[in-house]
Design a protein around this motif. Structure first.
Motif, mmCIF file in Angstrom:
data_model
loop_
_atom_site.group_PDB
_atom_site.id
_atom_site.type_symbol
_atom_site.label_atom_id
_atom_site.label_comp_id
_atom_site.label_asym_id
_atom_site.label_seq_id
_atom_site.Cartn_x
_atom_site.Cartn_y
_atom_site.Cartn_z
ATOM 1 N N CYS A 32 0.854 -1.186 0.000
ATOM 2 C CA CYS A 32 0.000 0.000 0.000
ATOM 3 C C CYS A 32 0.888 1.234 0.000
ATOM 4 C CB CYS A 32 -0.901 -0.008 1.238
ATOM 5 S SG CYS A 32 -2.175 1.260 1.210
ATOM 6 N N TYR A 37 -4.558 4.315 2.792
ATOM 7 C CA TYR A 37 -5.217 3.154 3.371
ATOM 8 C C TYR A 37 -5.735 2.287 2.229
ATOM 9 C CZ TYR A 37 -5.182 6.080 7.542
ATOM 10 O OH TYR A 37 -4.800 6.881 8.581
ATOM 11 N N CYS A 38 -5.450 1.010 2.290
ATOM 12 C CA CYS A 38 -5.876 0.079 1.257
ATOM 13 C C CYS A 38 -6.870 -0.905 1.871
ATOM 14 C CB CYS A 38 -4.683 -0.680 0.673
ATOM 15 S SG CYS A 38 -3.487 0.386 -0.161
ATOM 16 N N PHE A 39 -7.969 -1.089 1.168
ATOM 17 C CA PHE A 39 -9.012 -2.003 1.613
ATOM 18 C C PHE A 39 -9.140 -3.104 0.571
ATOM 19 C CE2 PHE A 39 -9.863 2.231 3.123
ATOM 20 C CZ PHE A 39 -10.082 2.049 4.476
ATOM 21 N N ARG A 47 -7.576 4.825 -0.215
ATOM 22 C CA ARG A 47 -8.005 6.147 0.247
ATOM 23 C C ARG A 47 -6.802 6.857 0.836
ATOM 24 N NH1 ARG A 47 -12.684 8.861 1.608
ATOM 25 N NH2 ARG A 47 -12.455 10.432 3.239
#
Length: 390
Positions: A32, A37-39, A47
C-alpha cells in the motif's frame, strides 16, 4: 468406488490442488502506498487523506487498484500522466500504449486545492469510468485534459469552475467534446451564466446537473441542442436554484417544460428571480401572456415596467377594499356607541356653555361704570369746603 474398511484413502489427486490454492494465497500482495489506506475485496480501494503534505498523486499505487480516493491533499497542479508516475518515463510509457493502472475505474479527487489540470493529466487510465473533481478551485484546464479517458461515463465538476472565468469555460468546452461515452455530467454550483455547448451535444448524455448556477434561462438554440436524433433518449436536466428571468425570452423554456416535464425532475422548484412583480413565483404556474418584454430596454429592465402595471392595479384595488373594510368597521363602532357619544357631546356642550356664561358675566361686570375707579386728585391741590371761609 468407496475404499474398503482398513484400506487407506487415495489422496493423490487432492494434494496438488491444495498446493495450488496455498501458493495462490501465499502470493505477496502489492504494498500500500505511504500515507494511504488500502481495503481489500473484489475491487481494491485506496483512500489517501494526507493533508497538505501530499502534493502529488502517490507513484506506488498497486497496479490492481480499482478505486482511488484522494481527499484533503494539496495537489495544486495535475501534470501530464500524473497517475502514471508523472515523469518523462511515464509519459513515454503512456504514449507507447503501456499503462500502470489498467484496472482503475473510479478516481475521486475532491477538496484537494487543484488549480491546474494539464493536457493528458489522466493518461494511462484506460478503464476509468468515474472521475470526481468537485470542490477544487480550478483556474486552468487543458483542452486535452480528458483525452486519455475513452471509457469515462461520469464526470463531476461541482463547485469547481467559479474562479476560472470565461477562459476556463472555453477550455472546458473543448475538453468535453472528446468524451463521447459520457453519461453523467455535474456542473452544479459554478455560477455559470450559460451551459457549455459541448455538454449539450454529447451524444450519450443521460443527465446534466446545472443547479445552483447563474442561469437566466435557456434559449431556443440550447433547447434544440438537448434533442437527440435517431431515437436516442434525450438527457435529463436539473435546473433548480437558478435566478430565472421571467420575461419574453423565457417563453421557449416554459413551453418546452410543459411539453416535457419529465425531462426536468426539479421543474416544480423553479422560481422567478426577476422582475420584481413575479419574484419567487413558480415558473410553471405562469401564463405565457404575462411574460412580456418592453421595447425600450434590451437588457430586460423594461420587463418590470410592463409587468408592474397589472400588479399595481391589483394592489390599488386590494388597498381600496381594505380601506372600505376599515371604514365600515369604524361606522359600526360609532353606531353601537351612539348613546354614549350623544351623552359625551351633551356634556361637552354644557361645559362649553358654562364656560361661555362665565366669560359673559365677567365682561358685564367689567363694563359697569359704577364699578369704575375714581380719578386721582392732581398733585399740590387742596380740597376746599364752603365753611372754610377762604
Amino acid at each position: 468406488m468407496a475404499p474398503r474398511p482398513g484400506q487407506p484413502e487415495q489422496r493423490g489427486p487432492l494434494l496438488p490442488g491444495l498446493l495450488l490454492v496455498a501458493a495462490a494465497l501465499s502470493r505477496p500482495a502489492a504494498p500500500c502506498p505511504f500515507q494511504c489506506y488500502c481495503f481489500g475485496g473484489p475491487k481494491l480501494l485506496l483512500r489517501c487523506a494526507s493533508g497538505a503534505e501530499l502534493r502529488q498523486p502517490p507513484r506506488d499505487v498497486p497496479p490492481d487498484a480499482r478505486n482511488l480516493t484522494i481527499v484533503g491533499a494539496n495537489l495544486t497542479v495535475l501534470r501530464a500522466a500524473a497517475f502514471a508516475g508523472g515523469d518523462a518515463d511515464a509519459e513515454e510509457e503512456a504514449a507507447a500504449g503501456g499503462v500502470r493502472l489498467p484496472l482503475l475505474s473510479a478516481l475521486r479527487l475532491t477538496h484537494n486545492n487543484i488549480e491546474v489540470v494539464e493536457d493528458g493529466a489522466f493518461d494511462g487510465l484506460p478503464s476509468l469510468t468515474a472521475l470526481d473533481l468537485s470542490h477544487n478551485p480550478l483556474r486552468a484546464l487543458g483542452g486535452g485534459a480528458f483525452r486519455g479517458l475513452p471509457a469515462l461515463r461520469s464526470l463531476q465538476l461541482n463547485h469547481a469552475l467559479a474562479r476560472g472565468g470565461p477562459t476556463l469555460l472555453v477550455a472546458l468546452d473543448a475538453a468535453l467534446a472528446q468524451l463521447d461515452e459520457l453519461r453523467l455530467l455535474g456542473l452544479a454550483g459554478n455560477a455559470l451564466s450559460r451551459l457549455p455547448p459541448a455538454a449539450l451535444r454529447l451524444p450519450l448524455l443521460e443527465q446534466l446537473d446545472a443547479r445552483l448556477n447563474a442561469l437566466w434561462g435557456l434559449g431556443p438554440e440550447e433547447l434544440r441542442a438537448l434533442e437527440r436524433d435517431g431515437g436516442l433518449p434525450a438527457p435529463r436536466l436539473l435546473l433548480a436554484d437558478n435566478p430565472l428571468r421571467c420575461g419574453c425570452a423565457a417563453r421557449p423554456l416554459l413551453a418546452w417544460l410543459r411539453n416535457a416535464t419529465e425531462r426536468v425532475p426539479d421543474a416544480r422548484r423553479l422560481r422567478c428571480a426577476a422582475p420584481r412583480a413575479l419574484q419567487d413565483r413558480p415558473f410553471l404556474d405562469l401564463d405565457e401572456a404575462r411574460l412580456r418584454c418592453a421595447d425600450r430596454d434590451a437588457d430586460g429592465r423594461g420587463e418590470e415596467v410592463e409587468l408592474a402595471g397589472p400588479e399595481l392595479e391589483a394592489s390599488y384595488v386590494f388597498f381600496g377594499l381594505v380601506l372600505a373594510l376599515i371604514g365600515l368597521i369604524f361606522l359600526m363602532v360609532l353606531y353601537l356607541n351612539r348613546r354614549g357619544i350623544q351623552r359625551w357631546m351633551r356634556n361637552l356642550r354644557e361645559a362649553c356653555r358654562d364656560q361661555m356664561e362665565g366669560y359673559h358675566y365677567r365682561y358685564e361686570q367689567d363694563a359697569d361704570p359704577r364699578r369704575a375707579p375714581a380719578p386721582a386728585a392732581p398733585a399740590g391741590s387742596r380740597a376746599t369746603s364752603p365753611g372754610s371761609g377762604l
